[in-house]
Every structure is written in C-alpha cells, then in structure tokens.
Design an enzyme around this catalytic site. Structure first.
Site, PDB file in Angstrom:
ATOM      1  N   ASN A  13       0.669   0.479   5.763  1.00  0.00           N
ATOM      2  CA  ASN A  13       1.301  -0.336   4.724  1.00  0.00           C
ATOM      3  C   ASN A  13       2.026  -1.474   5.436  1.00  0.00           C
ATOM      4  O   ASN A  13       2.855  -1.222   6.302  1.00  0.00           O
ATOM      5  CB  ASN A  13       2.284   0.528   3.931  1.00  0.00           C
ATOM      6  CG  ASN A  13       3.141  -0.256   2.946  1.00  0.00           C
ATOM      7  OD1 ASN A  13       4.199   0.203   2.557  1.00  0.00           O
ATOM      8  ND2 ASN A  13       2.697  -1.428   2.532  1.00  0.00           N
ATOM      9  N   GLY A  14       1.724  -2.705   5.033  1.00  0.00           N
ATOM     10  CA  GLY A  14       2.361  -3.861   5.662  1.00  0.00           C
ATOM     11  C   GLY A  14       1.326  -4.877   6.067  1.00  0.00           C
ATOM     12  O   GLY A  14       0.151  -4.763   5.706  1.00  0.00           O
ATOM     13  N   TYR A  52      11.150  -4.527  -7.619  1.00  0.00           N
ATOM     14  CA  TYR A  52       9.945  -4.296  -8.398  1.00  0.00           C
ATOM     15  C   TYR A  52       9.011  -3.223  -7.837  1.00  0.00           C
ATOM     16  O   TYR A  52       8.486  -2.406  -8.590  1.00  0.00           O
ATOM     17  CB  TYR A  52       9.182  -5.620  -8.543  1.00  0.00           C
ATOM     18  CG  TYR A  52       7.750  -5.468  -8.960  1.00  0.00           C
ATOM     19  CD1 TYR A  52       7.421  -4.881 -10.179  1.00  0.00           C
ATOM     20  CD2 TYR A  52       6.710  -5.886  -8.134  1.00  0.00           C
ATOM     21  CE1 TYR A  52       6.102  -4.724 -10.569  1.00  0.00           C
ATOM     22  CE2 TYR A  52       5.389  -5.740  -8.521  1.00  0.00           C
ATOM     23  CZ  TYR A  52       5.086  -5.157  -9.729  1.00  0.00           C
ATOM     24  OH  TYR A  52       3.800  -4.989 -10.108  1.00  0.00           O
ATOM     25  N   CYS A  87       0.849  -1.189   0.000  1.00  0.00           N
ATOM     26  CA  CYS A  87       0.000   0.000   0.000  1.00  0.00           C
ATOM     27  C   CYS A  87       0.883   1.237   0.000  1.00  0.00           C
ATOM     28  O   CYS A  87       2.081   1.165   0.245  1.00  0.00           O
ATOM     29  CB  CYS A  87      -0.884   0.012   1.239  1.00  0.00           C
ATOM     30  SG  CYS A  87      -2.065  -1.355   1.302  1.00  0.00           S
ATOM     31  N   GLY A 126      -0.959   0.680  -4.798  1.00  0.00           N
ATOM     32  CA  GLY A 126      -2.271   0.130  -4.480  1.00  0.00           C
ATOM     33  C   GLY A 126      -3.333   0.805  -5.301  1.00  0.00           C
ATOM     34  O   GLY A 126      -3.365   2.042  -5.365  1.00  0.00           O
TER      35      GLY A 126
END
Ligand code: SF4
Length: 514
Positions: free
Chosen positions: A160-161, A299, A58, A86
């Site tokens: 995020n995570g 990436y 995210c 996201g």
C-alpha cells in the site's frame, strides 16, 4: 512432488504454485483476454471515485498462525473488511511451510474468492491484498500479492503506497514483468535474498532503505511474515493478536472483524518479523518523522478504525463541530453527502443547533464496479448514485456537508440536484481544506490540472459550483479535530508541503510509457 491445484470453478483466474524443493516448478495460467496496456494507447484513468473523492489506497493483510491454521480464510475476512481501500483486484498468498500458493484476480474480494478457491489455499501463513492502482494500469498482471521464486523458497508481497524513486529503482533492478512499483520492490528484495543466504528479514533490511516514498508492506516467504512501514509511515499498519496467531492489517477494523486484539501500530520505519517464535522488531532505516496521511482521517479509513489511537468516526464528528464554529451558516437543515460526509454533518448539526436530515440517499450497491450507463442515461449523471429526498429539501435553506472536493464535476451536479429538489439556498461546508496539490504517496487524484482548487480562490469555486456560500475547514482545525495533533501528519495535498522529494513529472503509468 508438485502440489495439486484444483481447477478454478469459473471465470478467468490464474495462480502460481511454488513446489517442494527439487520438484519442477509449476505455473498455471488459464486462458483469459490480455489487458496489458500498450504505449501510446489511451489508458482509462479512474482517478477520482464516483463521488468526487480521491481514489482509495490499497489494503494489506497478513497472518501467521500455528501449523494447521486456516490462514487463507482469515485473510479473506480481513480483505473483506478492507474492501473500501481498493476494488480493482484481490489476492491471497499462502504457505503451509513447504508450498506457497498465490491466487488473485480482478474484481472484489467476494467475486475473486469462494469456498472452492479458499479450499485450494492450504497453509498457516498468508498475505492478502486489495488493489486500487496508483502505479500501473488495472490489469491482471499488476494485481497482488506479487510473487517471485527464490531458489527453493518464494516471496509474496502486498503493498500500500507509492514509491517516488520508481525510475531509479527500475534502472537498478532491471526489467520486471508487471508495471508496478510493487513488482520492482519485490525484485529488489529477491535480489537481496540471494546475497543473504535466502533470509527474508536480512534481505528486506538491505533492500528497503533503497526505496523512497510511501510503502506499507506485508511480505511472506514459506515460514515468515514481515510487515514494514516507510520512515514517514504515510500509510497505516497495525499488529494484532488472534487466538492462534499474529495479524497485520492496514486498519484496526480488520483486526476487530477477524477477532484479533489490537496490540499496537507498526511504527514508521519499523519492520516486524513474525515466525513461530513470535515477533521481532527492527528499524532498518535512518530515523524519519511521522507523516501519516491526514486524508486517512478525512475520508479513506473506515469510521470504525482507530489511527494514532483515535477513533476515525469521532475525529470526523469533531471536524464537523469545528466547521460549524469556524464557518456558521444560516440554514434550516444540515444534510450530509453520504456516506463519508455523515459524521461531519452530524457534528455540524449538533454544534450549530440546526436539525440534521438524510436529504440524499446513496445507492449502496454502486461502487467502482458500476457499469457506466449508456449516454442517454449518463446525462442523468449522479442520480444513478445519489437520489435527493425532496421532502427533506424542498423550501429549505440547506447546509450541505461533505468531507472533500477533488475535481468538482460531481459536486456541481449534486448541487444542481439539491436545487432541483426544491432547496431555496445551498450552503456548502467541507470538513477539510481545499485539495490543491496531487498526492505522490498512494492516493490517485490525477495531475494538478484536474484539481478544482488548484488555481481557484474559494469565491471562484463557489461560483463554479453555484452555491450561496462555501467554506472549508482550516488545516489547523482539521489537525486539532483528529485528536492527535502532535503525532505528525502529511498534509501535502492541502498545503503543498511535501515531506519528501517528489517526481513531479511522473504519472501512474510511468513503467508503461517508458
Ligand atoms: S498528499 Fe494528501 S492524500 Fe497524499 S499522503 Fe499526503 S495527506 Fe495523504
């Protein structure tokens, strides 16, 4: 007094408004189809993206400026810069010091927000979020920022995570309305605020050590912005200085785009508390070793972002150069799988002396919102997303360079397409090691049984993909190529070496199936 909320101009939207002290709370939710997942009902699992790579993490963003600053607009541009992390939902929470307003919906940032919605978000403090689901389904209830009232105050959280003690935390904080670990985290912070005289910073210092796994968060109340990273710092977070305020962003590229100057990365295990007096640093956790996700370099992160002070595009170029040295190929042309394979292909071409060519063209407007075609067209598969340039491929020995392979089905179609376009040989080079183990720290790869390399040798993978040769960049070379080999990476999906205990039996729908 209750804050006026302009009616949304279109489509299904929802918002919650925190009123001034003493006023009646107003919560508005326009009618919309409910998409809540039902236990035992098949839940669509996007898992791997349209180009056979892990689902993104995210994106989180935060801003605290001088009174009068337009925090929502700045956050909108920050989220726009982080859209690649996201695409399922987007949201912004703001505060003008008295009233907190949250606006979020499913879809891309540009779909969720327009001039009218941004005008309805007054305030100089904000947090924003782009969601890719790693716990819980892609439904409105799970979109972020998560918002909770606390007496006359409120808390909005962007995460995020992925936590690894979700079951334990759910048992401790009790039922929550959504089905995400982020909702549980918010509940734990709110619970602690009640014990800490409403202080967000004190509550977070008490609540965050209860969390395990990966969390980079931007959290706000009416007058504070707090950023924190777990003790291993799996996911990045940078601090920046804008002309009239402080910025927190998942990636440095978002700082550039909103005109903020990079100050420094928030450290693993650090909590920065920002208010009108400036920035304070706290370390509420026992010290942990840095384990930044290595796949951010491979990436996930934008090529124009910096991680550990190293530019991501430069690192990917070096990955390709090292791959050319480690695994040379007899080829006539080096062709990238666009777009994230491009820097590595450039590096491979330069180091090998083999000419580079854009032999595949990506339809730039195909993303996660792509409407799957009818069956008759679906058979054309990957051609909807990538088209070969026969002029560059026909009669040539092609060295095809990509950054990773997760499930392999799309890569197999891609190889066939390159052969059908006239390539006489296909030598596949991957700028990371085989992806063999699932991620529990915020990347959505599905379970191990879906991973192409889980139980196959490189030779077996080459047979499956029907390539003339296949080679992956060694882990040591990959880490060297980042330019930050001593700074501490998570390599679990490539090495099986998880930095923490992981709940092997949990799925992303853990809070929906219980
Ligand atoms: S397991 Fe892989 S994708 Fe997940 S955090 Fe570690 S390196 Fe990144």
């Amino acid at each position: 007094m209750v804050a006026e909320v302009p009616e949304p101009p279109r489509g299904p939207t929802a918002r919650s408004v925190h009123p001034l002290p003493g006023a009646q709370e107003l919560s508005v939710t326009t009618s919309r189809p409910t998409l809540r997942a039902v236990p035992d009902t098949p839940i669509p699992d996007p898992g791997v993206d349209t180009f056979d790579r892990p689902g993104e993490a995210c994106g989180v963003f935060g801003f605290l400026g001088s009174p009068g600053a337009d925090a929502a607009r700045l956050t909108y541009f920050g989220l726009f810069a982080l859209q690649h992390r996201g695409q399922e939902s987007a949201g912004i929470a703001v505060s003008d010091g008295d009233t907190m307003t949250v606006y979020k919906d499913l879809g891309l940032v540009a779909k969720v927000f327009d001039e009218t919605t941004l005008a309805g978000l007054p305030g100089h403090v904000a947090v924003g979020h782009n969601r890719y689901s790693t716990t819980g389904s892609s439904v409105w209830e799970n979109s972020q920022p998560v918002f909770r009232t606390v007496g006359a105050n409120g808390v909005a959280l962007a995460h995020n995570g992925n936590l690894t003690n979700t079951t334990e935390l759910a048992a401790a904080v009790g039922p929550v309305s959504a089905t995400t670990d982020s909702e549980l985290m918010t509940a734990a912070i709110v619970e602690a605020m009640h014990r800490n005289d409403g202080s967000l910073a004190s509550a977070m210092a008490e609540a965050l050590p209860r969390l395990r796994g990966a969390f980079t968060i931007a959290v706000m109340d009416r007058s504070h912005l707090v950023g924190a990273r777990d003790p291993h710092g799996f996911r990045p977070l940078s601090l920046g200085r804008a002309q009239d305020g402080w910025v927190l962003a998942s990636e440095t590229a978002a700082l550039d785009i909103v005109g903020a100057r990079f100050v420094r990365d928030v450290e693993p295990g650090e909590m920065v508390v920002i208010d009108e007096h400036g920035v304070q640093s706290h370390f509420p956790f026992a010290a942990g070793e840095s384990r930044l996700c290595l796949f951010e370099f491979v990436y996930f992160a934008r090529p124009d972002s910096n991680l550990f002070g190293q530019n991501v595009h430069g690192a990917r170029f070096r990955m390709g150069s090292m791959l050319a040295t480690q695994a040379p190929a007899d080829g006539d042309v080096v062709v990238p799988v666009p777009e994230s394979g491009i820097p590595a292909a450039q590096g491979y071409a330069q180091a090998s002396g083999i000419p580079y060519s854009d032999g595949l063209v990506k339809n730039r407007y195909v993303g996660r919102t792509f409407i799957e075609p009818a069956q008759s067209m679906r058979d054309r598969g990957i051609r909807m997303k990538l088209n070969p340039v026969a002029h560059a491929l026909a009669g040539r020995r092609v060295v095809l360079v990509d950054d990773s392979i997760v499930r392999g089905s799309t890569t197999k179609q891609l190889i066939k397409m390159v052969r059908d376009a006239g390539a006489v040989e296909v030598h596949l080079r991957i700028s990371s090691p085989p992806y063999r183990w699932p991620c529990f720290y915020g990347m959505d790869t599905g379970d191990r049984s879906t991973l192409l390399a889980a139980d196959r040798t490189v030779e077996e993978i080459a047979d499956f993909l029907d390539v003339d040769s296949l080679a992956y960049l060694d882990l040591d070379n990959l880490i060297e190529a980042t330019g930050a080999p001593g700074d501490g990476f998570c390599t679990a999906c490539l090495s099986g070496d998880y930095p923490t205990e992981v709940p092997l039996e949990d799925s992303k729908y853990i809070l929906e199936r219980s």
